[in-house]
Design a protein around this motif. Structure first.
Motif, PDB file in Angstrom:
ATOM      1  N   THR A  59       0.835  -1.207   0.000  1.00  0.00           N
ATOM      2  CA  THR A  59       0.000   0.000   0.000  1.00  0.00           C
ATOM      3  C   THR A  59       0.866   1.253   0.000  1.00  0.00           C
ATOM      4  N   ALA A  60       1.900   1.259   0.822  1.00  0.00           N
ATOM      5  CA  ALA A  60       2.808   2.411   0.879  1.00  0.00           C
ATOM      6  C   ALA A  60       3.541   2.593  -0.451  1.00  0.00           C
ATOM      7  N   GLU A  61       3.982   1.482  -1.059  1.00  0.00           N
ATOM      8  CA  GLU A  61       4.658   1.563  -2.353  1.00  0.00           C
ATOM      9  C   GLU A  61       3.744   2.155  -3.429  1.00  0.00           C
ATOM     10  N   LEU A  62       2.498   1.712  -3.432  1.00  0.00           N
ATOM     11  CA  LEU A  62       1.567   2.173  -4.461  1.00  0.00           C
ATOM     12  C   LEU A  62       1.187   3.634  -4.278  1.00  0.00           C
ATOM     13  N   LYS A  63       1.089   4.092  -3.042  1.00  0.00           N
ATOM     14  CA  LYS A  63       0.820   5.510  -2.817  1.00  0.00           C
ATOM     15  C   LYS A  63       1.873   6.366  -3.510  1.00  0.00           C
ATOM     16  N   ASP A  64       3.137   6.014  -3.307  1.00  0.00           N
ATOM     17  CA  ASP A  64       4.227   6.781  -3.922  1.00  0.00           C
ATOM     18  C   ASP A  64       4.205   6.642  -5.445  1.00  0.00           C
ATOM     19  N   LEU A  65       4.048   5.409  -5.919  1.00  0.00           N
ATOM     20  CA  LEU A  65       4.054   5.170  -7.365  1.00  0.00           C
ATOM     21  C   LEU A  65       2.910   5.898  -8.052  1.00  0.00           C
ATOM     22  N   PHE A  66       1.711   5.775  -7.523  1.00  0.00           N
ATOM     23  CA  PHE A  66       0.547   6.400  -8.145  1.00  0.00           C
ATOM     24  C   PHE A  66       0.652   7.920  -8.139  1.00  0.00           C
ATOM     25  N   ASN A  67       1.079   8.493  -7.011  1.00  0.00           N
ATOM     26  CA  ASN A  67       1.184   9.956  -6.940  1.00  0.00           C
ATOM     27  C   ASN A  67       2.262  10.482  -7.874  1.00  0.00           C
ATOM     28  N   ASP A  68       3.376   9.757  -7.995  1.00  0.00           N
ATOM     29  CA  ASP A  68       4.424  10.167  -8.927  1.00  0.00           C
ATOM     30  C   ASP A  68       3.896  10.175 -10.364  1.00  0.00           C
ATOM     31  N   TYR A  69       3.163   9.127 -10.733  1.00  0.00           N
ATOM     32  CA  TYR A  69       2.650   9.040 -12.100  1.00  0.00           C
ATOM     33  C   TYR A  69       1.533  10.040 -12.353  1.00  0.00           C
ATOM     34  N   ALA A  70       0.743  10.334 -11.334  1.00  0.00           N
ATOM     35  CA  ALA A  70      -0.285  11.363 -11.494  1.00  0.00           C
ATOM     36  C   ALA A  70       0.359  12.700 -11.824  1.00  0.00           C
ATOM     37  N   GLY A  71       1.462  13.009 -11.152  1.00  0.00           N
ATOM     38  CA  GLY A  71       2.183  14.237 -11.448  1.00  0.00           C
ATOM     39  C   GLY A  71       2.733  14.237 -12.865  1.00  0.00           C
ATOM     40  N   LEU A  72       3.208  13.077 -13.307  1.00  0.00           N
ATOM     41  CA  LEU A  72       3.777  12.957 -14.647  1.00  0.00           C
ATOM     42  C   LEU A  72       2.717  13.083 -15.733  1.00  0.00           C
ATOM     43  N   ILE A  73       1.566  12.429 -15.513  1.00  0.00           N
ATOM     44  CA  ILE A  73       0.534  12.372 -16.547  1.00  0.00           C
ATOM     45  C   ILE A  73      -0.385  13.592 -16.521  1.00  0.00           C
ATOM     46  N   TYR A  74      -0.836  13.949 -15.312  1.00  0.00           N
ATOM     47  CA  TYR A  74      -1.857  14.993 -15.197  1.00  0.00           C
ATOM     48  C   TYR A  74      -1.307  16.330 -14.724  1.00  0.00           C
ATOM     49  N   GLY A  75      -0.020  16.336 -14.322  1.00  0.00           N
ATOM     50  CA  GLY A  75       0.572  17.574 -13.851  1.00  0.00           C
ATOM     51  C   GLY A  75       0.063  17.991 -12.496  1.00  0.00           C
ATOM     52  N   THR A  76      -0.452  17.038 -11.717  1.00  0.00           N
ATOM     53  CA  THR A  76      -0.966  17.358 -10.389  1.00  0.00           C
ATOM     54  C   THR A  76       0.159  17.359  -9.384  1.00  0.00           C
ATOM     55  N   ALA A  77       0.100  18.296  -8.418  1.00  0.00           N
ATOM     56  CA  ALA A  77       1.120  18.395  -7.380  1.00  0.00           C
ATOM     57  C   ALA A  77       0.682  17.633  -6.151  1.00  0.00           C
ATOM     58  N   THR A  78       1.620  17.032  -5.476  1.00  0.00           N
ATOM     59  CA  THR A  78       1.335  16.348  -4.229  1.00  0.00           C
ATOM     60  C   THR A  78       1.988  17.084  -3.083  1.00  0.00           C
ATOM     61  N   ALA A  79       1.549  16.764  -1.878  1.00  0.00           N
ATOM     62  CA  ALA A  79       2.084  17.455  -0.709  1.00  0.00           C
ATOM     63  C   ALA A  79       3.570  17.204  -0.552  1.00  0.00           C
ATOM     64  N   SER A  80       4.046  16.067  -1.028  1.00  0.00           N
ATOM     65  CA  SER A  80       5.439  15.701  -0.817  1.00  0.00           C
ATOM     66  C   SER A  80       6.390  16.452  -1.741  1.00  0.00           C
ATOM     67  N   ASN A  81       5.869  17.009  -2.876  1.00  0.00           N
ATOM     68  CA  ASN A  81       6.775  17.682  -3.794  1.00  0.00           C
ATOM     69  C   ASN A  81       6.549  19.188  -3.840  1.00  0.00           C
ATOM     70  N   ALA A  82       5.947  19.735  -2.787  1.00  0.00           N
ATOM     71  CA  ALA A  82       5.760  21.183  -2.723  1.00  0.00           C
ATOM     72  C   ALA A  82       7.121  21.865  -2.656  1.00  0.00           C
ATOM     73  N   ALA A  83       7.228  22.994  -3.340  1.00  0.00           N
ATOM     74  CA  ALA A  83       8.504  23.690  -3.398  1.00  0.00           C
ATOM     75  C   ALA A  83       8.857  24.292  -2.043  1.00  0.00           C
ATOM     76  N   VAL A  84      10.143  24.236  -1.703  1.00  0.00           N
ATOM     77  CA  VAL A  84      10.638  24.835  -0.473  1.00  0.00           C
ATOM     78  C   VAL A  84      11.459  26.065  -0.845  1.00  0.00           C
ATOM     79  N   LEU A  85      11.062  27.221  -0.320  1.00  0.00           N
ATOM     80  CA  LEU A  85      11.730  28.464  -0.690  1.00  0.00           C
ATOM     81  C   LEU A  85      12.708  28.898   0.387  1.00  0.00           C
ATOM     82  N   ASP A  86      13.749  29.555  -0.039  1.00  0.00           N
ATOM     83  CA  ASP A  86      14.758  30.084   0.866  1.00  0.00           C
ATOM     84  C   ASP A  86      14.248  31.404   1.438  1.00  0.00           C
ATOM     85  N   ASP A  87      14.024  31.479   2.770  1.00  0.00           N
ATOM     86  CA  ASP A  87      13.434  32.682   3.355  1.00  0.00           C
ATOM     87  C   ASP A  87      14.369  33.869   3.323  1.00  0.00           C
ATOM     88  N   THR A  88      15.648  33.658   2.971  1.00  0.00           N
ATOM     89  CA  THR A  88      16.569  34.783   2.865  1.00  0.00           C
ATOM     90  C   THR A  88      16.298  35.580   1.594  1.00  0.00           C
TER      91      THR A  88
END
Length: 280
Positions: A59-88
């Motif tokens: 189940t854990a493997e498929l969560k990662d696999l499916f979300n990665d492919y959703a981003g690839l196919i549909y361009g959807t963002a997941t919580a794990s790949n949100a951009a981190v900005l430098d506060d400086t």
């Protein structure tokens, strides 16, 4: 007299203690505990089979696999790949605005989860409920095609087979007909559709009410003329999966066998001693 007063005092104290013990836990007004995800008529999703006693890891493997492919196919963002900005690089106002924006994005992601695992009490079987824009058949086909063409490397250890389901329903004769009409119509019953060759394959586990031959006959009748059955050289393959009291149906293309019946493990590591059709 003193003994009587003491006894009454003890009884009152005991009653108060019992009242405290049986008091219900406090809940936030207007809030209810959410129930576990379930499969409802009309849902779409993906069945998966896995190694014995590895349901949690798969189940854990498929969560990662499916979300990665959703981003690839549909361009959807997941919580794990949100951009981190430098506060400086940002002013205080910009930082606050960016935090608020990111928090809103995480809330939206939670509300619009594309893949929700649903617990199924069947050994070695998993189910992920899907939401738009995910279309289960094309999604699984893309994933398996990329694996077959070596576009991607294997990212799962315990996954066996994936089976997309276009529509779910209850495992009853009435629901079978309702699900079949909804799934078959776009492929076989639209104006201008030419005659096609088709086959039907069923998977029935932990259910003694639905009989394989009866299911196949009913679905074939609903396909109807001018389409013809061809078990080997079909244009369309109708999949009907029944687990316990849950039924699902989808239609896949003529390359189903070439893609090892969507058996990911067999695609990446073809077995010379076992037939892919014997896998879970």
């Amino acid at each position: 007299m003193e003994e009587t007063r003491k006894r009454k005092s003890d009884e009152i104290s005991g009653q108060a203690a019992n009242t405290r013990k049986t008091k219900k836990p406090w809940q936030m007004p207007g809030k209810k505990f959410s129930s576990a995800p379930s499969i409802n008529p009309g849902d779409a999703g993906i069945w998966a089979t896995c190694d014995m006693h590895r349901e949690g890891q798969c189940t854990a493997e498929l969560k990662d696999l499916f979300n990665d492919y959703a981003g690839l196919i549909y361009g959807t963002a997941t919580a794990s790949n949100a951009a981190v900005l430098d506060d400086t690089q940002l002013g205080s106002d910009d930082i606050e605005a960016e935090i608020n924006k990111e928090m809103q994005g995480l809330q939206n992601f939670k509300q619009e989860a594309l893949f929700v695992p649903v617990k199924i009490d069947v050994r070695c079987v998993l189910f992920f409920k899907t939401s738009e824009p995910v279309e289960p058949v094309s999604f699984v086909h893309r994933l398996c095609s990329d694996a077959m063409n070596k576009v991607t490397s294997q990212k799962t250890r315990h996954l066996k087979r994936l089976t997309p389901m276009t529509r779910m329903g209850k495992a009853t004769e009435k629901s079978l007909e309702e699900v079949a009409k909804a799934v078959l119509a776009p492929v076989f019953h639209q104006d201008g559709v030419s005659a096609q060759k088709f086959a039907i394959r069923t998977t029935i586990r932990n259910n003694h009410a639905m009989k394989r031959d009866e299911v196949i006959k009913r679905v074939a009748d609903l396909v109807g003329e001018p389409h013809k059955v061809d078990l080997k050289n079909y244009d369309q393959l109708i999949l009907v999966d029944v687990y316990r009291m849950i039924l699902g149906m989808s239609i896949v293309g003529s390359d189903y066998e070439k893609l090892k019946r969507f058996n990911i493990a067999e695609i990446y590591e073809p077995s010379s001693t076992a037939d892919a059709s014997k896998s879970p």
